[in-house]
Design a protein around this motif. Sequence first.
Motif, PDB file in Angstrom:
ATOM      1  N   LYS A  22       6.108  -6.006   1.646  1.00 25.19           N
ATOM      2  CA  LYS A  22       6.091  -7.337   2.257  1.00 25.19           C
ATOM      3  C   LYS A  22       7.174  -8.191   1.611  1.00 25.19           C
ATOM      4  N   THR A  23       8.012  -8.770   2.461  1.00 22.36           N
ATOM      5  CA  THR A  23       8.947  -9.788   2.008  1.00 22.36           C
ATOM      6  C   THR A  23       8.403 -11.135   2.482  1.00 22.36           C
ATOM      7  N   ARG A  24       9.184 -12.159   2.371  1.00 21.90           N
ATOM      8  CA  ARG A  24       8.705 -13.480   2.781  1.00 21.90           C
ATOM      9  C   ARG A  24       8.503 -13.564   4.286  1.00 21.90           C
ATOM     10  N   HIS A  25       9.381 -12.904   5.037  1.00 22.07           N
ATOM     11  CA  HIS A  25       9.346 -13.040   6.501  1.00 22.07           C
ATOM     12  C   HIS A  25       9.058 -11.734   7.236  1.00 22.07           C
ATOM     13  N   ASN A  26       8.968 -10.616   6.507  1.00 24.78           N
ATOM     14  CA  ASN A  26       8.855  -9.328   7.185  1.00 24.78           C
ATOM     15  C   ASN A  26       7.899  -8.380   6.478  1.00 24.78           C
ATOM     16  N   TYR A  27       7.399  -7.431   7.273  1.00 27.35           N
ATOM     17  CA  TYR A  27       6.712  -6.257   6.754  1.00 27.35           C
ATOM     18  C   TYR A  27       7.654  -5.071   6.951  1.00 27.35           C
ATOM     19  N   THR A  28       7.680  -4.165   5.979  1.00 27.02           N
ATOM     20  CA  THR A  28       8.514  -2.977   6.101  1.00 27.02           C
ATOM     21  C   THR A  28       7.660  -1.744   5.862  1.00 27.02           C
ATOM     22  N   LEU A  29       7.815  -0.745   6.721  1.00 26.62           N
ATOM     23  CA  LEU A  29       7.048   0.490   6.633  1.00 26.62           C
ATOM     24  C   LEU A  29       7.995   1.670   6.474  1.00 26.62           C
ATOM     25  N   PHE A  30       7.701   2.548   5.513  1.00 19.10           N
ATOM     26  CA  PHE A  30       8.456   3.779   5.315  1.00 19.10           C
ATOM     27  C   PHE A  30       7.539   4.963   5.602  1.00 19.10           C
ATOM     28  N   GLN A  31       7.932   5.788   6.554  1.00 13.44           N
ATOM     29  CA  GLN A  31       7.196   7.013   6.861  1.00 13.44           C
ATOM     30  C   GLN A  31       8.190   8.133   7.119  1.00 13.44           C
ATOM     31  N   GLU A  32       8.053   9.228   6.361  1.00 18.11           N
ATOM     32  CA  GLU A  32       8.884  10.417   6.567  1.00 18.11           C
ATOM     33  C   GLU A  32      10.369  10.057   6.679  1.00 18.11           C
ATOM     34  N   ASN A  33      10.823   9.268   5.708  1.00 16.69           N
ATOM     35  CA  ASN A  33      12.233   8.864   5.605  1.00 16.69           C
ATOM     36  C   ASN A  33      12.697   7.982   6.757  1.00 16.69           C
ATOM     37  N   LYS A  34      11.762   7.419   7.487  1.00 13.29           N
ATOM     38  CA  LYS A  34      12.100   6.479   8.559  1.00 13.29           C
ATOM     39  C   LYS A  34      11.692   5.072   8.126  1.00 13.29           C
ATOM     40  N   ILE A  35      12.485   4.092   8.524  1.00 12.08           N
ATOM     41  CA  ILE A  35      12.248   2.710   8.134  1.00 12.08           C
ATOM     42  C   ILE A  35      11.942   1.884   9.378  1.00 12.08           C
ATOM     43  N   LEU A  36      10.846   1.151   9.341  1.00 13.79           N
ATOM     44  CA  LEU A  36      10.490   0.267  10.441  1.00 13.79           C
ATOM     45  C   LEU A  36      10.247  -1.125   9.884  1.00 13.79           C
ATOM     46  N   ASP A  82       2.344  21.211   6.120  1.00 17.34           N
ATOM     47  CA  ASP A  82       3.087  22.467   5.960  1.00 17.34           C
ATOM     48  C   ASP A  82       3.746  22.561   4.594  1.00 17.34           C
ATOM     49  N   HIS A  83       2.996  22.213   3.562  1.00 19.10           N
ATOM     50  CA  HIS A  83       3.424  22.332   2.160  1.00 19.10           C
ATOM     51  C   HIS A  83       4.548  21.367   1.793  1.00 19.10           C
ATOM     52  N   HIS A  84       4.773  20.354   2.595  1.00 17.41           N
ATOM     53  CA  HIS A  84       5.752  19.326   2.272  1.00 17.41           C
ATOM     54  C   HIS A  84       5.035  17.982   2.156  1.00 17.41           C
ATOM     55  N   PHE A  85       5.408  17.235   1.136  1.00 11.50           N
ATOM     56  CA  PHE A  85       4.811  15.915   0.944  1.00 11.50           C
ATOM     57  C   PHE A  85       5.693  14.843   1.563  1.00 11.50           C
ATOM     58  N   TYR A  86       5.040  13.880   2.201  1.00  8.31           N
ATOM     59  CA  TYR A  86       5.732  12.759   2.827  1.00  8.31           C
ATOM     60  C   TYR A  86       5.117  11.459   2.343  1.00  8.31           C
ATOM     61  N   GLU A  87       5.853  10.367   2.559  1.00  9.69           N
ATOM     62  CA  GLU A  87       5.392   9.078   2.084  1.00  9.69           C
ATOM     63  C   GLU A  87       4.933   8.177   3.226  1.00  9.69           C
ATOM     64  N   ASN A  88       4.023   7.309   2.888  1.00  9.30           N
ATOM     65  CA  ASN A  88       3.549   6.277   3.804  1.00  9.30           C
ATOM     66  C   ASN A  88       3.424   5.023   2.941  1.00  9.30           C
ATOM     67  N   ILE A  89       4.423   4.137   2.999  1.00 12.52           N
ATOM     68  CA  ILE A  89       4.516   3.016   2.073  1.00 12.52           C
ATOM     69  C   ILE A  89       4.774   1.734   2.856  1.00 12.52           C
ATOM     70  N   SER A  90       4.074   0.669   2.484  1.00 16.73           N
ATOM     71  CA  SER A  90       4.295  -0.622   3.137  1.00 16.73           C
ATOM     72  C   SER A  90       4.679  -1.677   2.097  1.00 16.73           C
ATOM     73  N   ASP A 111       0.850  -1.185   0.000  1.00 23.52           N
ATOM     74  CA  ASP A 111       0.000   0.000   0.000  1.00 23.52           C
ATOM     75  C   ASP A 111       0.885   1.234   0.000  1.00 23.52           C
ATOM     76  N   CYS A 112       0.295   2.357  -0.410  1.00 28.83           N
ATOM     77  CA  CYS A 112       1.075   3.584  -0.516  1.00 28.83           C
ATOM     78  C   CYS A 112       0.146   4.777  -0.513  1.00 28.83           C
ATOM     79  N   ASN A 113       0.497   5.805   0.230  1.00 29.90           N
ATOM     80  CA  ASN A 113      -0.178   7.086   0.096  1.00 29.90           C
ATOM     81  C   ASN A 113       0.800   8.185   0.474  1.00 29.90           C
ATOM     82  N   SER A 114       0.599   9.348  -0.093  1.00 28.01           N
ATOM     83  CA  SER A 114       1.408  10.501   0.266  1.00 28.01           C
ATOM     84  C   SER A 114       0.503  11.522   0.946  1.00 28.01           C
ATOM     85  N   TYR A 115       1.056  12.315   1.835  1.00 36.30           N
ATOM     86  CA  TYR A 115       0.268  13.307   2.556  1.00 36.30           C
ATOM     87  C   TYR A 115       1.077  14.580   2.696  1.00 36.30           C
ATOM     88  N   GLU A 116       0.374  15.684   2.851  1.00 38.75           N
ATOM     89  CA  GLU A 116       1.010  16.998   2.895  1.00 38.75           C
ATOM     90  C   GLU A 116       0.896  17.597   4.290  1.00 38.75           C
TER      91      GLU A 116
END
Length: 209
Positions: A71-85, A61-69, A54-59
């Motif tokens: 899936k690998t075989r064993h993990n989920y990975t989340l990217f938000q505002e240049n942070k990786i979880l 203060d006039h800056h766009f950021y990402e919200n992206i998920s 899944d993926c969405n971008s949001y604004e």
Amino acid sequence: MRIILIFLIFFGNLSVYAQCEKSPLKPFQDNNLWGLTDGLNHIKIKPFAKSLLDCNSYEIDHHFYENISFKTRHNYTLFQENKILHFTNEEIDSIVLNHHDAYLLKNNKKGLVRRGVAIMKIMYDDIKPSLNESYIVSLNGKSGVINHLGKIVVPVEYEEIYPDFDYEYGKEKFNWRALKAGKQTIFRDTDYYLSKSKTSKTVKTGLKN
């Protein structure tokens, strides 16, 4: 049947990709693996994931950021505002994205990652965005309020909760009214205000609830 499945996966990924067009980081695919690139096509994250979930971008203060998920075989990975979880399959069952939030689901319980910071453990029956950038959470039939920093403003032990628009409204304080056994209690959220001139600060609180 296999051809139909491949068709659905391919065009499903294209649809997800399109949702990230305004994001600073964009998904790209190479050899059936997904990674991230910037607006100049510089690779920021090498392809690693089998699925773009899944993926969405949001604004903000006039800056766009990402919200992206992903899936690998064993993990989920989340990217938000240049942070990786990263989350293993044992930790979560799925991720649901909404604006700058990511709801983590496990065994019908929910947790929350907000703007790249995990502010709620996976322990609540439900989490609903509310006013003042806070969340009304429920557990075992009781409700409470957790603010944007992950701080419990109203303990999860009340029957009804609603915002208070009158109590010291002129002082730009935000309050909640909570009902239990016919008794009303007022709680003040001191971390955020109604005035647009006052903005919240992001603090890395971790899974503290």
